[in-house]
Design an enzyme around this catalytic site. Structure first.
Site, PDB file in Angstrom:
ATOM      1  N   SER A 147      31.859 -40.686  11.591  1.00  0.00           N
ATOM      2  CA  SER A 147      33.080 -41.474  11.555  1.00  0.00           C
ATOM      3  C   SER A 147      33.555 -41.788  12.965  1.00  0.00           C
ATOM      4  O   SER A 147      32.812 -42.349  13.764  1.00  0.00           O
ATOM      5  CB  SER A 147      34.145 -40.721  10.742  1.00  0.00           C
ATOM      6  OG  SER A 147      35.249 -41.537  10.457  1.00  0.00           O
ATOM      7  N   ASP A 153      32.051 -47.310   0.698  1.00  0.00           N
ATOM      8  CA  ASP A 153      32.796 -46.446   1.610  1.00  0.00           C
ATOM      9  C   ASP A 153      34.182 -47.047   1.770  1.00  0.00           C
ATOM     10  O   ASP A 153      34.340 -48.144   2.312  1.00  0.00           O
ATOM     11  CB  ASP A 153      32.071 -46.364   2.961  1.00  0.00           C
ATOM     12  CG  ASP A 153      32.722 -45.409   3.949  1.00  0.00           C
ATOM     13  OD1 ASP A 153      33.896 -45.044   3.750  1.00  0.00           O
ATOM     14  OD2 ASP A 153      32.054 -45.022   4.931  1.00  0.00           O
ATOM     15  N   HIS A 157      32.649 -41.530   2.361  1.00  0.00           N
ATOM     16  CA  HIS A 157      32.660 -41.596   3.817  1.00  0.00           C
ATOM     17  C   HIS A 157      31.994 -40.392   4.490  1.00  0.00           C
ATOM     18  O   HIS A 157      31.929 -40.344   5.714  1.00  0.00           O
ATOM     19  CB  HIS A 157      34.115 -41.717   4.298  1.00  0.00           C
ATOM     20  CG  HIS A 157      34.272 -42.085   5.729  1.00  0.00           C
ATOM     21  ND1 HIS A 157      33.725 -43.228   6.287  1.00  0.00           N
ATOM     22  CD2 HIS A 157      34.917 -41.446   6.754  1.00  0.00           C
ATOM     23  CE1 HIS A 157      34.035 -43.283   7.571  1.00  0.00           C
ATOM     24  NE2 HIS A 157      34.752 -42.225   7.878  1.00  0.00           N
TER      25      HIS A 157
END
Length: 267
Positions: free
Chosen positions: A95, A217, A245
């Site tokens: 991320s 996502d 995610h």
């Protein structure tokens, strides 16, 4: 202050193998990589750490000024690499850590020789000609909610971020991770994350790069993966058979296979 203690650095795996640094995302800690480490440690030296404010890091080292920008986190990464005297390491970021890795690789090209970006997003807010997945109002509301009631925000957001509603234990784990983070420190990291715009930094990447996206996502839609891939010269884009995610938790086999294949192809 000793950097290894500050960031709760853990080193495992094959001391003679190429080093792989695993970096967690917002609200998480190094334990989130526990399903990935076994796939790497036979052939690679594996370095894990917690960002200051997360996990078992030294909370006294937290600075809202330093960590009010992604560059502060990138400085931590570079300092850990320097302390361990890493050369040509592979940085695997989840991320927002994907973008931290981009900044660190530009800052210290001798230390980081390749990047793996797991569900990256250089900008979460939509812009003209760019879909980040959120409006400016969405992010303002998200940050206000987080600031007003962090535990309630964590309970609501964790299942959305994780996806995979048929496996509620995954969302529960992420919620518990969020709730273990000091709310004031989490708010600083959240603002830094969701208000960041590192799109222009992508074109400065000059190392082999793997971009991993999921089929669905809620935080980083597939348009973002395509944008990152197009912006980094020579990068490879892989769409995992995974949703949510956090594919390293929800689909570790597919995630690990893609990472191992990429590592095997590096010179």
């Amino acid at each position: 202050m000793d950097i290894l203690r500050r960031n709760n650095v853990t080193v495992t795996g094959n001391p003679h193998g190429r080093t792989v640094v695993l970096a967690h995302g917002f609200g998480c800690d190094q334990n989130m990589w526990r399903l990935t480490v076994p796939a790497l440690e036979r052939d690679h030296r594996v370095v894990l750490f917690d960002y200051v404010g997360a996990g078992r890091s030294d909370l006294s080292a937290f600075s809202a000024e330093r960590y009010g920008s992604l560059d502060g986190y990138a400085r931590d990464v570079v300092e850990v690499c320097e302390r361990l005297d890493l050369r040509d390491a592979v940085f695997v970021g989840h991320s927002v850590s994907s973008m931290v890795g981009v900044l660190a690789a530009v800052r210290a090209p001798d230390r980081i020789g390749a990047l793996v970006m797991v569900a990256p997003s250089p900008r979460y807010i939509d812009d003209e000609g760019y879909r980040g997945g959120f409006s400016e109002g969405d992010i303002e509301e998200l940050l206000e909610s987080l600031d007003a009631n962090y535990l309630g925000w964590s309970a609501a957001m964790a299942p959305l971020i994780m996806g995979n509603p048929e496996r509620p234990e995954l969302g529960d784990e992420l919620r518990n991770s969020f709730c273990a983070t000091d709310p004031k420190m989490a708010y600083v990291f959240a603002r830094t994350t969701f208000l960041s715009d590192t799109r222009d930094d992508l074109k400065g990447v000059r190392v082999p790069t793997l971009v991993l996206e999921c089929t669905q996502d809620a935080i980083a839609p597939r348009e973002v993966g395509a944008f990152v891939h197009a912006a980094i010269p020579g990068s490879t884009l892989v769409t995992l058979d995974a949703t949510g995610h956090c594919p390293h938790l929800s689909a570790p086999e597919a995630t690990n296979a893609a990472v191992v294949e990429f590592l095997a192809g590096l010179a």
